[in-house]
Design an enzyme around this catalytic site. Structure first.
Site, PDB file in Angstrom:
ATOM      1  N   TYR A 169      92.610 -13.431  -2.413  1.00 31.88           N
ATOM      2  CA  TYR A 169      92.521 -12.188  -1.655  1.00 31.88           C
ATOM      3  C   TYR A 169      92.270 -12.431  -0.160  1.00 31.88           C
ATOM      4  CZ  TYR A 169      91.831  -9.961  -6.248  1.00 31.88           C
ATOM      5  OH  TYR A 169      91.948  -9.537  -7.546  1.00 31.88           O
ATOM      6  N   HIS A 193      92.281 -17.397 -12.284  1.00 31.08           N
ATOM      7  CA  HIS A 193      92.955 -16.159 -11.880  1.00 31.08           C
ATOM      8  C   HIS A 193      94.245 -15.902 -12.661  1.00 31.08           C
ATOM      9  CE1 HIS A 193      93.582 -13.395  -8.118  1.00 31.08           C
ATOM     10  NE2 HIS A 193      93.928 -12.785  -9.238  1.00 31.08           N
ATOM     11  N   LEU A 232      94.148   2.468 -12.370  1.00 25.72           N
ATOM     12  CA  LEU A 232      94.782   3.745 -12.039  1.00 25.72           C
ATOM     13  C   LEU A 232      96.310   3.639 -12.037  1.00 25.72           C
ATOM     14  CD1 LEU A 232      92.402   4.700  -9.094  1.00 25.72           C
ATOM     15  CD2 LEU A 232      92.346   5.603 -11.408  1.00 25.72           C
ATOM     16  N   ILE A 251      87.766  -2.007 -12.462  1.00 27.80           N
ATOM     17  CA  ILE A 251      87.453  -2.398 -11.076  1.00 27.80           C
ATOM     18  C   ILE A 251      88.467  -1.780 -10.105  1.00 27.80           C
ATOM     19  CG2 ILE A 251      86.120  -4.491 -11.528  1.00 27.80           C
ATOM     20  CD1 ILE A 251      88.774  -6.082 -11.235  1.00 27.80           C
ATOM     21  N   LYS A 294      90.128  -0.375  -6.800  1.00 29.34           N
ATOM     22  CA  LYS A 294      89.939  -0.619  -5.374  1.00 29.34           C
ATOM     23  C   LYS A 294      89.795   0.715  -4.659  1.00 29.34           C
ATOM     24  CE  LYS A 294      92.165  -0.644  -1.164  1.00 29.34           C
ATOM     25  NZ  LYS A 294      93.099   0.335  -0.550  1.00 29.34           N
ATOM     26  N   ARG A 340      86.676   8.248  -2.142  1.00 26.77           N
ATOM     27  CA  ARG A 340      87.319   7.672  -3.325  1.00 26.77           C
ATOM     28  C   ARG A 340      86.352   6.788  -4.106  1.00 26.77           C
ATOM     29  NH1 ARG A 340      92.579   7.328  -4.508  1.00 26.77           N
ATOM     30  NH2 ARG A 340      92.537   9.403  -3.595  1.00 26.77           N
ATOM     31  N   ASN A 349      85.506   7.456  -8.016  1.00 30.63           N
ATOM     32  CA  ASN A 349      85.664   6.452  -9.065  1.00 30.63           C
ATOM     33  C   ASN A 349      84.367   6.224  -9.830  1.00 30.63           C
ATOM     34  OD1 ASN A 349      88.339   6.140  -8.332  1.00 30.63           O
ATOM     35  ND2 ASN A 349      87.986   4.295  -7.127  1.00 30.63           N
TER      36      ASN A 349
END
Length: 285
Positions: free
Chosen positions: A54, A112, A193, A237, A239, A245, A249
């Protein structure tokens, strides 16, 4: 708000304790990422997710420090990239992540992505050693389909606590959930989502309108519900950079979906994969 924050379930297994709702940080960078992390922790989040790839571990660490919270109050996950195909390479990646995050330990460290070139036993040995050395309280994998996860568990080398995968109302992970349930492994849902597509579906939007909540909250509540429905444990999780927001969440913890609601969402297509890179594993494994 306090009631919703308090409603976030703490998932407990034989290998770790993890808040069921966390803050995903991909693809946030720089000052935005640092501010998002600090703000989320101020709202009550206690679970952060990042990764070497990331490129924001430094900012996540800064946001955590700026929050004023004690390190032990926050569950912190990071991940080693798929090109770390040997145990020594993964160990070096984990140590570099610790330096960037400015933390003496991780709550969870994950492989990952699997790669065709990976030395799976060697990688699992590296994970086990990270835990033994106190650098990671728990270890696990990400993007391992059911068959690969089963083989990794069968080796009995590392105490795999989690498999982080894409999972949402438009992508079923029923086969993987069965494996997770049988082995006390948490399934962490990234992209819960569906990049916004779940909440845009008329069925989900209609349920949200009837309940007086946001469509995204219904999407998250549905993903979380797949844990108890399959005898497993599921965390999400999503973002979110902004306060509105992030608050929304977190509020999904207080949304209850009836059996009729769940059945209506069950009927939606379950083959819509949003993350499918060239180096992906065989998802049907």
């Amino acid at each position: 708000m306090a009631g919703l924050l308090g409603a976030v379930k703490l998932l407990e297994t034989s290998r770790m304790r993890m808040p069921s709702i966390g803050l995903g940080t991909w693809p946030m960078k720089g000052a935005e990422c640092e501010a998002a992390v600090e703000g989320a922790l101020g709202l009550g989040y206690r679970h952060l997710d990042t990764a070497e790839m990331y490129g924001n571990e430094v900012e996540v660490g800064r946001g955590l420090k700026a929050s004023g919270l004690k390190r032990e109050e926050v569950f912190l996950t990071t991940k080693g990239w798929w090109d770390k195909s040997t145990g020594p390479a993964l160990r070096a990646a984990a140590e570099a992540s610790l330096d960037r995050l400015s933390t003496p330990y991780l709550d969870l460290y994950l492989i990952h992505w699997p790669s065709p070139q990976m030395d799976l036993p060697g990688l699992l040995e590296a994970l086990a050693k990270l835990q033994q050395d106190g650098l990671a309280k728990a270890v696990g994998v990400a993007n391992f389909p059911a068959g690969l996860l089963s083989r990794a568990l069968a080796l009995g080398i590392a105490p795999i606590a989690c498999d982080q995968v894409e999972h949402h109302a438009l992508l079923s992970q029923e086969k993987l959930l069965k494996v997770c349930a049988a082995h006390d492994v948490v399934l962490t849902s990234y992209t819960p989502l569906g990049k916004g597509r779940v909440g845009e579906h008329p069925v989900v939007a209609g349920i949200a309108a009837r309940l007086g909540v946001m469509p995204g909250q219904v999407a998250l509540a549905y993903a979380l519900a797949q844990g108890p429905r399959h005898g497993a444990q599921v965390s999400v999780i999503p973002k979110a950079a902004g306060t509105a927001r992030q608050t929304e969440n977190l509020g999904a913890a207080g949304v209850f979906l009836s059996e009729a609601d769940l059945a209506a969402i069950d009927a939606l297509p379950k083959d819509q994969r949003m993350v499918n890179p060239d180096f992906r594993p065989n998802w049907n494994d």
